[in-house]
Design a protein around this motif. Structure first.
Motif, short mmCIF file in Angstrom:
data_model
loop_
_atom_site.label_atom_id
_atom_site.label_comp_id
_atom_site.label_asym_id
_atom_site.label_seq_id
_atom_site.Cartn_x
_atom_site.Cartn_y
_atom_site.Cartn_z
N ALA A 78 -19.35 -8.04 -25.09
CA ALA A 78 -19.88 -8.38 -23.77
C ALA A 78 -21.35 -8.00 -23.70
N ASP A 79 -22.19 -8.94 -23.30
CA ASP A 79 -23.62 -8.68 -23.14
C ASP A 79 -23.96 -8.23 -21.72
N VAL A 80 -23.25 -8.75 -20.76
CA VAL A 80 -23.38 -8.38 -19.35
C VAL A 80 -21.97 -8.26 -18.80
N ILE A 81 -21.74 -7.28 -17.93
CA ILE A 81 -20.41 -7.07 -17.36
C ILE A 81 -20.45 -7.30 -15.86
N GLU A 82 -19.57 -8.19 -15.39
CA GLU A 82 -19.32 -8.32 -13.96
C GLU A 82 -18.08 -7.49 -13.64
N LEU A 83 -18.20 -6.63 -12.65
CA LEU A 83 -17.10 -5.77 -12.25
C LEU A 83 -16.69 -6.15 -10.83
N ALA B 93 -17.88 5.07 -8.59
CA ALA B 93 -17.66 6.21 -9.48
C ALA B 93 -17.36 5.74 -10.90
N MET B 94 -16.67 4.62 -11.01
CA MET B 94 -16.35 4.02 -12.31
C MET B 94 -17.63 3.61 -13.04
N VAL B 95 -18.56 3.01 -12.31
CA VAL B 95 -19.84 2.63 -12.91
C VAL B 95 -20.60 3.87 -13.36
N ALA B 96 -20.62 4.89 -12.52
CA ALA B 96 -21.33 6.12 -12.87
C ALA B 96 -20.76 6.75 -14.13
N GLU B 97 -19.43 6.73 -14.28
CA GLU B 97 -18.80 7.27 -15.48
C GLU B 97 -19.15 6.43 -16.70
N PHE B 98 -19.16 5.12 -16.55
CA PHE B 98 -19.57 4.23 -17.64
C PHE B 98 -20.99 4.56 -18.09
N ARG B 99 -21.87 4.80 -17.14
CA ARG B 99 -23.27 5.06 -17.46
C ARG B 99 -23.48 6.35 -18.25
N ARG B 100 -22.54 7.26 -18.20
CA ARG B 100 -22.68 8.49 -18.98
C ARG B 100 -22.67 8.21 -20.48
N GLY B 101 -22.07 7.09 -20.87
CA GLY B 101 -22.03 6.74 -22.29
C GLY B 101 -22.78 5.48 -22.66
N ASP B 102 -23.26 4.73 -21.67
CA ASP B 102 -23.93 3.45 -21.94
C ASP B 102 -25.02 3.24 -20.90
N ASP B 103 -26.27 3.34 -21.33
CA ASP B 103 -27.38 3.18 -20.40
C ASP B 103 -28.09 1.85 -20.58
N THR B 104 -27.51 0.94 -21.35
CA THR B 104 -28.20 -0.31 -21.63
C THR B 104 -27.46 -1.56 -21.16
N THR B 105 -26.13 -1.56 -21.17
CA THR B 105 -25.38 -2.76 -20.80
C THR B 105 -25.48 -3.02 -19.29
N PRO B 106 -25.94 -4.18 -18.87
CA PRO B 106 -26.06 -4.45 -17.44
C PRO B 106 -24.68 -4.58 -16.78
N ILE B 107 -24.58 -4.03 -15.57
CA ILE B 107 -23.37 -4.16 -14.77
C ILE B 107 -23.72 -4.82 -13.44
N VAL B 108 -22.97 -5.87 -13.13
CA VAL B 108 -23.12 -6.61 -11.87
C VAL B 108 -21.83 -6.44 -11.07
N LEU B 109 -21.94 -5.96 -9.85
CA LEU B 109 -20.78 -5.91 -8.97
C LEU B 109 -20.60 -7.27 -8.31
N MET B 110 -19.36 -7.77 -8.34
CA MET B 110 -19.08 -9.09 -7.78
C MET B 110 -17.95 -8.99 -6.77
N GLY B 111 -18.17 -9.63 -5.62
CA GLY B 111 -17.13 -9.60 -4.61
C GLY B 111 -17.59 -10.20 -3.30
N TYR B 112 -17.15 -9.59 -2.21
CA TYR B 112 -17.34 -10.14 -0.87
C TYR B 112 -18.05 -9.11 0.02
N TYR B 113 -18.63 -9.61 1.08
CA TYR B 113 -19.51 -8.77 1.90
C TYR B 113 -18.75 -7.75 2.75
N ASN B 114 -17.53 -8.07 3.16
CA ASN B 114 -16.83 -7.19 4.10
C ASN B 114 -16.74 -5.74 3.63
#
Length: 280
Positions: free
Chosen positions: A46-51, A84-105
């Protein structure tokens, strides 16, 4: 200042290939396994991750992603836990982009200013919020951009020349082109139409074009990668996860590898398109 998304697409361009953007739902099928999957995605290709941020009324999602959201909600997933999940991921990976995807509510309930601050602190790079049109950019798009996060907008087969400038105006990071009219995971794209649409978008913007909806295999990913800057795969991944669960919907020893094996196949398909271009 360039974001991780900007840097990743620049690197992909230098490599002469399209990228693979993968979607998984935070909290599906439970918090620990979802985090294990998230951490495994970059090594799988994965080059970019949508979460995905789970929501009770996901109007743009097809059955597979809706089911993933329901599993996440049943596991107790919340927006706080997603961050919190993203923050934990970042402890081991500071380069892979993460995009949050969802709805405004969920973001609105959380509080927009608080959400932007906490998302940035956690290491989120971009947002896709499918039910916020350009007319509502002041709600989230512009503040997120001011905070240094990309706001990715969707263009569709029905986005005509009159509408396109509004879609592009405050978009950054990349454009997500929806290859079919309708909800996720319900039809296969017409590859010739996709190539034509990508060229039309490239004539209107310098942003990378990522194409998704309906991509299910390495072969279809390769076809899309011949014209797009990235290929987005979501429904096929969450369906592979679902098929690995036990009768009660719980993770098994196969769950993480079911996802990563598919992602490796998709990544190989995307990379094969680069070899075809080199040989042409």
């Amino acid at each position: 200042m360039p974001t991780r998304i900007d840097r990743r697409f620049r690197a992909l361009k230098d490599e002469g290939r399209a990228g693979l953007v993968t979607f998984t739902m935070a909290g599906d099928p439970d918090g620990p396994v979802a985090l294990e999957i998230l951490k495994a995605l970059p090594a799988a290709g994965a080059d970019v991750i949508e979460l995905g941020m789970c929501f009770t009324d996901p109007m743009a999602d097809g059955p597979a992603v809706q089911a993933a959201g329901l599993r996440a909600l049943a596991s107790g997933s919340t927006l706080d836990q997603t961050l919190a999940m993203v923050a934990e991921f970042r402890r081991g990976d500071d380069t892979t982009p993460i995009v949050l995807m969802g709805y405004y509510n969920p973001i609105y309930i959380h509080g927009v200013e608080r959400f932007i601050r906490e998302a940035k602190e956690a290491g989120v790079d971009g947002l896709i919020v499918v039910d916020l049109p350009p007319e509502e950019d002041a709600e989230l798009c512009i503040p997120a951009g001011q905070a240094g996060m990309n706001f990715i907008r969707l263009a569709t087969p029905t986005t005509d020349a009159a509408r396109l400038p509004a879609v592009l105006e405050n978009t950054s990071g990349f454009i997500y082109y929806v290859s079919i009219a309708g909800i996720t995971g319900t039809a296969a794209p017409d590859y010739r139409s996709v190539a034509s649409a990508v060229q039309r978008l490239k004539a209107a913007t310098t942003l990378p074009i990522a194409v998704g909806f309906g991509v299910r295999s390495a072969e279809s990913a390769a076809m899309i990668a011949e014209s797009a800057d990235a290929v987005v795969v979501g429904s096929a991944i969450v369906e592979a996860l679902r098929l690995s669960l036990d009768a009660e919907g719980r993770a098994t020893s196969r769950t993480v590898t079911a996802v990563t094996d598919l992602v490796r196949d998709l990544a190989a398909g995307v990379r094969s398109a680069a070899r075809v271009k080199e040989q042409a």
